[in-house]
Motif scaffolding. Structure first.
Motif, mmCIF file in Angstrom:
data_model
loop_
_atom_site.group_PDB
_atom_site.id
_atom_site.type_symbol
_atom_site.label_atom_id
_atom_site.label_comp_id
_atom_site.label_asym_id
_atom_site.label_seq_id
_atom_site.Cartn_x
_atom_site.Cartn_y
_atom_site.Cartn_z
ATOM 1 N N LEU A 41 0.711 -1.052 0.105
ATOM 2 C CA LEU A 41 0.230 -0.087 0.010
ATOM 3 C C LEU A 41 0.772 1.404 0.039
ATOM 4 C CD1 LEU A 41 -2.419 -0.969 2.613
ATOM 5 C CD2 LEU A 41 -3.204 -1.201 0.700
ATOM 6 N N PRO A 42 0.554 2.279 -0.869
ATOM 7 C CA PRO A 42 1.531 3.783 -0.840
ATOM 8 C C PRO A 42 0.740 4.071 0.749
ATOM 9 C CG PRO A 42 -0.980 3.557 -2.431
ATOM 10 C CD PRO A 42 -0.583 1.966 -2.064
ATOM 11 N N LEU A 43 2.049 5.031 1.052
ATOM 12 C CA LEU A 43 2.985 4.770 2.659
ATOM 13 C C LEU A 43 1.241 6.328 2.836
ATOM 14 C CD1 LEU A 43 6.363 5.892 2.790
ATOM 15 C CD2 LEU A 43 4.556 3.827 3.742
ATOM 16 N N SER A 44 0.947 6.715 2.260
ATOM 17 C CA SER A 44 -0.963 7.628 2.212
ATOM 18 C C SER A 44 -2.006 6.913 2.527
ATOM 19 C CB SER A 44 -0.122 8.892 1.012
ATOM 20 O OG SER A 44 -0.475 8.176 0.050
ATOM 21 N N HIS A 45 -1.618 5.659 1.956
ATOM 22 C CA HIS A 45 -3.070 5.144 1.856
ATOM 23 C C HIS A 45 -3.588 5.163 3.431
ATOM 24 C CE1 HIS A 45 -6.299 2.358 1.763
ATOM 25 N NE2 HIS A 45 -6.109 1.841 0.474
ATOM 26 N N PRO A 46 -4.927 4.836 3.836
ATOM 27 C CA PRO A 46 -5.908 5.205 4.925
ATOM 28 C C PRO A 46 -5.532 4.342 5.386
ATOM 29 C CG PRO A 46 -7.571 5.976 2.854
ATOM 30 C CD PRO A 46 -6.410 5.839 2.806
ATOM 31 N N LEU A 47 -5.689 2.592 5.090
ATOM 32 C CA LEU A 47 -5.514 1.697 6.155
ATOM 33 C C LEU A 47 -3.982 1.048 6.936
ATOM 34 C CD1 LEU A 47 -7.159 -0.304 3.963
ATOM 35 C CD2 LEU A 47 -7.769 0.500 6.534
ATOM 36 N N VAL A 48 -2.975 2.701 5.886
ATOM 37 C CA VAL A 48 -1.562 2.527 6.591
ATOM 38 C C VAL A 48 -1.397 3.526 7.631
ATOM 39 C CG1 VAL A 48 0.622 2.820 6.469
ATOM 40 C CG2 VAL A 48 -0.521 2.591 4.355
ATOM 41 N N VAL A 49 -1.470 2.496 9.505
ATOM 42 C CA VAL A 49 -2.041 2.632 10.791
ATOM 43 C C VAL A 49 -0.716 2.210 10.953
ATOM 44 C CG1 VAL A 49 -4.170 3.423 11.042
ATOM 45 C CG2 VAL A 49 -3.504 1.294 10.957
#
Ligand code: HSE
Length: 332
Positions: A272-280
């Motif tokens: 996933l891109p680092l800015s993706h909302p699921l990258v928590v």
């Protein structure tokens, strides 16, 4: 409203502590752990029970059992927070079935019975006109069930994507940020108490798959089981894979996804891109719901913890208090 509570682990103690501290209109009439129980129809002293548990390791009288509480004590709601058995669901399943058969509401954080026997449990609850609530089984403090059932009522849920396991997310975060090996990060997660008693449930993706089944059974029209989920864990992931992801401004997260129209029910590591909302980060959970009317909604929050899970249980209790209160208050 009278509550009987089974399970005095970290979740049970958190629930008792919060009921004791807040003025919620809840009287705890019985508690039980695996070795003892305490029943008082006028209300037990929460302070004394918590102190006895800390002092002796058990909460009450060893001659009384959890089943005595379920079948013989006076309560409107059974809070079932005993340890999860993902294979049989027991003994929690029997506790819940008995309470529901007695016409008592059930609130639980117990993933085993809810993922394995949801249809059976729900059928009895519907037949008896009572509530079976399980907000705390998925996403810890995140109010995902309330959001699906109340907040998004009338919407068609098209898909759900989520980071549903704090242990895996913590491991992936530590491997990427600090360059720890998988084994080092897992050890740290275990030491901090995030992992299941058997951490293979976390790292092989079984725990998030169980949570996905619970979610899917809540919003899909047909029922699914763990055997329907395509599962890949993070136990074979290398530091090289994370380094390569980083070179592309991406990272890896263990994502659970349910897309009913495409027959997809899957848990797998995703780039996933680092800015993706699921990258928590760390032990946080995150859940994106795609709907026909509301569009896309993402909820982020603490996926585990004593008081955090108690928040979900208390939310369910207060829902029952406000919508079904008093139904049994004059009965034994
Ligand atoms: N082991 C679970 C996790 C605990 O890491 O998410 C909460 O269900």
């Amino acid at each position: 409203m009278r509550v009987a509570l089974l399970g005095m682990g970290s979740v049970g103690r958190g629930v008792l502590q919060m009921i004791g501290e807040k003025d919620l209109g809840i009287t705890v009439t019985a508690v039980a752990d695996s070795r003892s129980a305490l029943i008082d129809r006028d209300g037990i002293s929460i302070e004394e029970v918590l102190a006895a548990k800390a002092r002796n390791g058990f909460c009450g009288d060893k001659a009384i059992s959890a089943m005595d509480v379920v079948t013989g004590s006076a309560y409107d709601v059974l809070v079932e927070v005993t340890p999860t058995n993902a294979t049989t669901g027991e003994p929690a399943l029997t506790h819940m079935l008995c309470a529901l058969e007695r016409g008592r509401h059930v609130v639980t954080s117990n993933k085993g019975p809810i993922s394995r026997e949801f249809s059976r449990l729900r059928e009895i609850a519907v037949e008896k006109g009572i509530q079976l609530r399980y907000e705390a089984t998925v996403g810890g403090a995140i109010p995902i069930m309330h959001t699906l059932e109340q907040g998004l009522a009338g919407n068609r849920v098209l898909a759900i994507f989520g980071v549903l396991n704090g242990t895996c997310n913590f491991i992936l975060t530590r491997m990427a940020a600090e360059g720890l090996t998988y084994e080092q990060a897992l050890l740290e997660a275990r030491e901090m108490g995030y992992a299941e008693a058997d951490p293979t449930y976390d790292v092989k993706g079984i725990d998030p798959a169980i949570k996905l089944v619970i979610l899917a059974n809540t919003f899909c029209s047909h029922s699914v089981s763990l055997e329907d989920v395509d599962i890949t864990g993070i136990d074979r992931l290398t530091n090289d894979a994370l380094r390569l992801a980083e070179e592309q401004q991406c990272t890896i997260r263990l994502i659970a996804e349910a897309i009913p129209d495409r027959g997809i029910l899957r848990v797998a590591p995703r780039l996933l891109p680092l800015s993706h909302p699921l990258v928590v980060e760390g032990t946080l959970n995150a859940i994106t719901i795609e709907t026909d009317m509301a569009g896309e909604i993402t909820l982020i929050g603490k996926g585990a913890g004593s008081v955090e899970t108690a928040s979900a249980i208390i939310g369910d209790l207060l829902y029952i208090r406000d919508t079904h209160a008093g139904r049994h208050s004059k009965t034994a």
